[in-house]
Design an enzyme around this catalytic site. Sequence first.
Site, PDB file in Angstrom:
ATOM      1  CE  LYS A   1       5.027   1.005   8.840  1.00  0.00           C
ATOM      2  NZ  LYS A   1       4.806   2.282   8.119  1.00  0.00           N
TER       3      LYS A   1
ATOM      4  CD  GLU B   1      -7.380  -7.225   1.004  1.00  0.00           C
ATOM      5  OE1 GLU B   1      -7.665  -6.917  -0.162  1.00  0.00           O
ATOM      6  OE2 GLU B   1      -8.081  -7.981   1.687  1.00  0.00           O
TER       7      GLU B   1
ATOM      8  CB  CYS C   1      -7.081  -0.345  -3.398  1.00  0.00           C
ATOM      9  SG  CYS C   1      -8.438  -0.662  -2.287  1.00  0.00           S
TER      10      CYS C   1
END
Length: 489
Positions: free
Chosen positions: A185, A260, A294
């Site tokens: 997705k 994550e 990130c």
Amino acid sequence: MNSQELLKELIWFDTTKCFIDGAWEKPVSKKYIELFDPSNNSPICKIPRSNKSDVNLAVQAAQNSLSSNWGSFSSLERGRILNKIGLLVQDKIDRLAKIESLDVGKPLTQSKADASALARYLEFYSGAVDKIHGETIPYQNGYTVYTLREPHGVTGHIIPWNYPMQIIGRSVVGALAMGNAVVLKPSEDACITALAFGEICREAGLPKGVINIVPGYGNEAGEYLSNHPGINHISFTGSVEVGSKIQQNASKNIVPVTLELGGKSPQILFEDADIKKAIPFLLKAGLQNAGQTCSASSRILVQDSIYSKVENLLVKEYKNLSIGPAIQDYDLGPLISKKQAERVKKYLSLGEDLKQLVKLSLENNEFEKGNFVLPSLFGNVQPDHVLAQEEIFGPVQVLIPFKDEEEAIRIANGTKFGLVAGIWTKDGSRQMRMAKQLKAGQVFINNYGAGGGVELPFGGVGHSGFGREKGFEALKGFSVIKTVAVNHG
Ligand code: NAD
């Protein structure tokens, strides 16, 4: 040529369809989401708004592939097909990069690096998969005990918009390598290269149902997928808030999860650091993808005695930055969406009490149509300031002075995150002491990021998540151990 026309020239598949059971299918929902070029906010294409039925079909197709074709492939056969997919990705790097720049708004050079990384993940995992194996375990006389490393089954992958190709590489490809079947997705904000990956898998001859792609909103397709009883493992990359929800959903079906999540990663410069070598790393790690990374190094900790020198050098570099449309490959592109740009500006307004060290401007008024946020560098920031604590996910860095090693550790470990940390010092003993004490999943000494390193296990501690992707650790995570004990008398 406008962005939509340019995209039309680049794509060779239908972005309005889901990829299910090896074929392109209209969404059962008959609903679509419009995507925009972040550099000018003009519409570029529509993607499916998948609903529960689309997700059900995708999970069913994945389950079927395990009980028919894919389940009987040897690791060598899986490796060979991943290698074939990798070669096709390699051939299409320039095309995939342009698509990504239009969709995500990242400068072309960065998009090319992402496409190359995807090819490299395929190369690495295709070669690694027949080199990971179980063990024989010494046990009582009369027994032979061994372990088998088996796939989870169907793995669900929910990914964000900032690095679609890299995250597909480290998560989806790792899962496929171990013999799982995948339902992906992608993000509702950027999803075209994920669809391109589906088409490349089809062209390479990956059996039907092994990878299924259902684009859509998080609170629809994402929720259905993470709650689905037919899923055996979930790999989620995204925000802490959604990661926590995913974990709760997965717990209902007792399904393992890899999370994550975000970060507030520090780079720490001691007075014996090679400052000249460090500066490009400080800058790139903070501003790559306009800070929407990130592992962005959004905190720069500098020892008192070299603080002014480092601040001056960084200001000089900031003043040379160019900002503009992604496809024209400026140093910095726009942020993904108006919403994200507003979020970052809100944080900047919380920094009005701070010393903003640079004032930049857009070189062209035309660019104001895009989601551009000018990079900000703040000096002499207190470690507990909101800008030094929360993940902003934009082109914002703070400089924090420190006195000694003890204080550096305290500040570096003083957020709820723990993803990556960098240390700059020539003192070998200090390198070891610091590496041991830092709260982070990866520590880099006299570098930062090691150029991506697909071989290097990656993941966080604390609010940065748990589980590891990349390297052989990912292959362990995408498989389970079965112990077989044979009593042969
Ligand atoms: P997000 O959490 O909003 O969305 C990530 C994905 O989750 C998207 O596909 C979204 O549709 C889906 N989602 C949203 N709500 C959901 C729900 N209720 N149920 C199931 N799925 C849902 O994150 P984002 O804004 O797309 O990405 C930014 C965040 O991702 C940042 O916090 C960043 O640090 C993090 N990130 C982490 C890593 C890492 O490896 N640690 C890498 C990239 C991004």
